[in-house]
Design a protein around this motif. Structure first.
Motif, short mmCIF file in Angstrom:
data_model
loop_
_atom_site.label_atom_id
_atom_site.label_comp_id
_atom_site.label_asym_id
_atom_site.label_seq_id
_atom_site.Cartn_x
_atom_site.Cartn_y
_atom_site.Cartn_z
N LEU A 44 0.81 -1.22 0.00
CA LEU A 44 0.00 0.00 0.00
C LEU A 44 0.85 1.27 0.00
O LEU A 44 0.35 2.35 -0.29
CB LEU A 44 -0.93 0.02 1.22
CG LEU A 44 -1.95 -1.12 1.30
CD1 LEU A 44 -2.82 -0.97 2.54
CD2 LEU A 44 -2.82 -1.16 0.06
N SER A 45 2.14 1.15 0.31
CA SER A 45 2.97 2.34 0.45
C SER A 45 3.15 3.10 -0.87
O SER A 45 3.33 4.31 -0.86
CB SER A 45 4.34 1.99 1.03
OG SER A 45 5.03 1.12 0.15
N GLU A 46 3.09 2.41 -1.99
CA GLU A 46 3.24 3.07 -3.30
C GLU A 46 2.05 2.77 -4.20
O GLU A 46 2.19 2.67 -5.41
CB GLU A 46 4.54 2.62 -3.96
CG GLU A 46 5.77 3.07 -3.20
CD GLU A 46 7.06 2.66 -3.88
OE1 GLU A 46 7.04 2.40 -5.09
OE2 GLU A 46 8.07 2.59 -3.18
N ASN A 47 0.88 2.66 -3.62
CA ASN A 47 -0.31 2.29 -4.36
C ASN A 47 -1.19 3.53 -4.59
O ASN A 47 -1.91 3.96 -3.71
CB ASN A 47 -1.08 1.20 -3.56
CG ASN A 47 -2.22 0.61 -4.34
OD1 ASN A 47 -2.86 1.30 -5.12
ND2 ASN A 47 -2.48 -0.66 -4.10
N GLU A 49 -3.81 3.95 -6.51
CA GLU A 49 -5.25 3.67 -6.49
C GLU A 49 -5.78 3.68 -5.06
O GLU A 49 -6.85 4.19 -4.78
CB GLU A 49 -5.58 2.32 -7.15
CG GLU A 49 -5.43 2.32 -8.66
CD GLU A 49 -4.00 2.03 -9.11
OE1 GLU A 49 -3.15 1.65 -8.27
OE2 GLU A 49 -3.72 2.21 -10.31
N TYR A 50 -5.00 3.09 -4.15
CA TYR A 50 -5.40 3.05 -2.74
C TYR A 50 -5.47 4.47 -2.18
O TYR A 50 -6.44 4.85 -1.54
CB TYR A 50 -4.42 2.20 -1.93
CG TYR A 50 -4.74 2.16 -0.45
CD1 TYR A 50 -5.77 1.36 0.04
CD2 TYR A 50 -4.01 2.93 0.46
CE1 TYR A 50 -6.07 1.33 1.39
CE2 TYR A 50 -4.31 2.91 1.82
CZ TYR A 50 -5.34 2.11 2.28
OH TYR A 50 -5.64 2.08 3.61
N ASP A 51 -4.42 5.27 -2.45
CA ASP A 51 -4.40 6.65 -1.95
C ASP A 51 -5.57 7.46 -2.51
O ASP A 51 -6.21 8.22 -1.78
CB ASP A 51 -3.07 7.33 -2.32
CG ASP A 51 -1.88 6.75 -1.57
OD1 ASP A 51 -2.09 6.10 -0.53
OD2 ASP A 51 -0.74 6.94 -2.05
N ALA A 52 -5.85 7.30 -3.79
CA ALA A 52 -6.95 8.04 -4.42
C ALA A 52 -8.29 7.62 -3.82
O ALA A 52 -9.15 8.46 -3.55
CB ALA A 52 -6.96 7.81 -5.93
N ALA A 53 -8.47 6.33 -3.59
CA ALA A 53 -9.72 5.83 -3.01
C ALA A 53 -9.89 6.33 -1.57
O ALA A 53 -10.99 6.70 -1.16
CB ALA A 53 -9.76 4.31 -3.06
N LYS A 54 -8.81 6.37 -0.81
CA LYS A 54 -8.88 6.87 0.56
C LYS A 54 -9.21 8.36 0.57
O LYS A 54 -9.98 8.84 1.41
CB LYS A 54 -7.56 6.61 1.32
CG LYS A 54 -7.32 5.14 1.66
CD LYS A 54 -8.41 4.54 2.52
CE LYS A 54 -8.20 4.81 3.98
NZ LYS A 54 -9.18 4.16 4.85
N ASP A 55 -8.62 9.12 -0.38
CA ASP A 55 -8.94 10.54 -0.50
C ASP A 55 -10.42 10.74 -0.84
O ASP A 55 -11.09 11.60 -0.28
CB ASP A 55 -8.08 11.22 -1.58
CG ASP A 55 -6.64 11.40 -1.16
OD1 ASP A 55 -6.33 11.26 0.05
OD2 ASP A 55 -5.80 11.67 -2.04
N GLU A 56 -10.91 9.93 -1.76
CA GLU A 56 -12.32 10.01 -2.16
C GLU A 56 -13.22 9.66 -0.98
O GLU A 56 -14.23 10.32 -0.74
CB GLU A 56 -12.58 9.05 -3.33
CG GLU A 56 -13.94 9.21 -3.96
CD GLU A 56 -14.14 8.31 -5.18
OE1 GLU A 56 -15.28 8.29 -5.67
OE2 GLU A 56 -13.19 7.64 -5.62
N GLN A 57 -12.82 8.65 -0.22
CA GLN A 57 -13.59 8.26 0.97
C GLN A 57 -13.64 9.42 1.98
O GLN A 57 -14.70 9.72 2.53
CB GLN A 57 -12.97 7.03 1.61
CG GLN A 57 -13.74 6.53 2.82
CD GLN A 57 -13.04 5.33 3.47
OE1 GLN A 57 -11.82 5.33 3.64
NE2 GLN A 57 -13.83 4.32 3.81
N ARG A 58 -12.51 10.08 2.19
CA ARG A 58 -12.45 11.20 3.13
C ARG A 58 -13.37 12.34 2.65
O ARG A 58 -14.11 12.93 3.44
CB ARG A 58 -11.01 11.70 3.25
CG ARG A 58 -10.83 12.78 4.31
CD ARG A 58 -9.45 13.42 4.30
NE ARG A 58 -9.25 14.12 3.04
CZ ARG A 58 -8.35 13.79 2.12
NH1 ARG A 58 -7.55 12.77 2.29
NH2 ARG A 58 -8.24 14.50 0.99
N ASP A 59 -13.35 12.63 1.34
CA ASP A 59 -14.20 13.68 0.79
C ASP A 59 -15.68 13.35 0.96
O ASP A 59 -16.49 14.23 1.29
CB ASP A 59 -13.88 13.92 -0.69
CG ASP A 59 -12.48 14.49 -0.91
OD1 ASP A 59 -11.85 14.96 0.07
OD2 ASP A 59 -12.01 14.44 -2.06
#
Length: 161
Positions: A44-47, A49-59
């Motif tokens: 997950l450290s260089e993923n 898609e994961y970072d974008a999905a987490k950002d979307e979830q936060r929004d």
């Protein structure tokens, strides 16, 4: 200190309720699926898609919180609340801009519903505040950042008429 009431028209209330339902029921599930798929890819450290999905979830969660706060302290303006002899929230007004010699249509709404692209102006904006309580035939003067403006009220109707 009492929290400020969020004044909404019935259409505005329905729009916010629909958006909240969509975010809670559909969008949360979509993002959870994206996160699950990204986690299955491993590290997950260089993923991205994961970072974008987490950002979307936060929004999404922030917007849900914002909508719940709006709807918790809402005051709905119904057609019965709208007297057509004076401008109030929920009215659609036609005014004549005396400086630019043009007719303008505005819907007067609460501040949470205001949208200049749809000609929905807040009852708390300079123009909205000046128009509140005016009658057909009245000329109202408004101090704006562009200078003093004058509008003659031509008609008042319910926003959904």
């Amino acid at each position: 200190m009492e929290e400020k009431k969020n004044i909404l028209t019935y259409a505005g209330l329905k729009k916010y309720e629909d958006e909240l339902h969509n975010l809670k029921v559909e969008r949360r599930q979509e993002v959870a699926q994206k996160i699950k798929e990204a986690m299955e890819q491993g590290d997950l450290s260089e993923n991205a898609e994961y970072d974008a999905a987490k950002d979307e979830q936060r929004d999404i969660e922030a917007r849900i919180e914002e909508l719940e706060k709006i709807l918790k302290n809402v005051e709905v303006v119904t057609d019965e609340d709208i007297a057509l002899d004076r401008i109030s929230v929920g009215c659609k007004v036609k005014v004549h801009d005396l400086e630019f010699d043009e007719d303008l249509d505005y819907s007067i709404v609460g501040s949470t519903e205001a949208n200049s692209l749809e000609n929905k102006i807040s009852n708390e904006s300079p123009v909205g505040k000046a128009l509140m309580g005016a009658r057909v035939g009245d000329v109202v003067k408004v101090e704006t950042m562009a200078g003093a403006m004058s509008y003659k009220v031509l008609s008042i109707s319910r926003d959904n008429d």
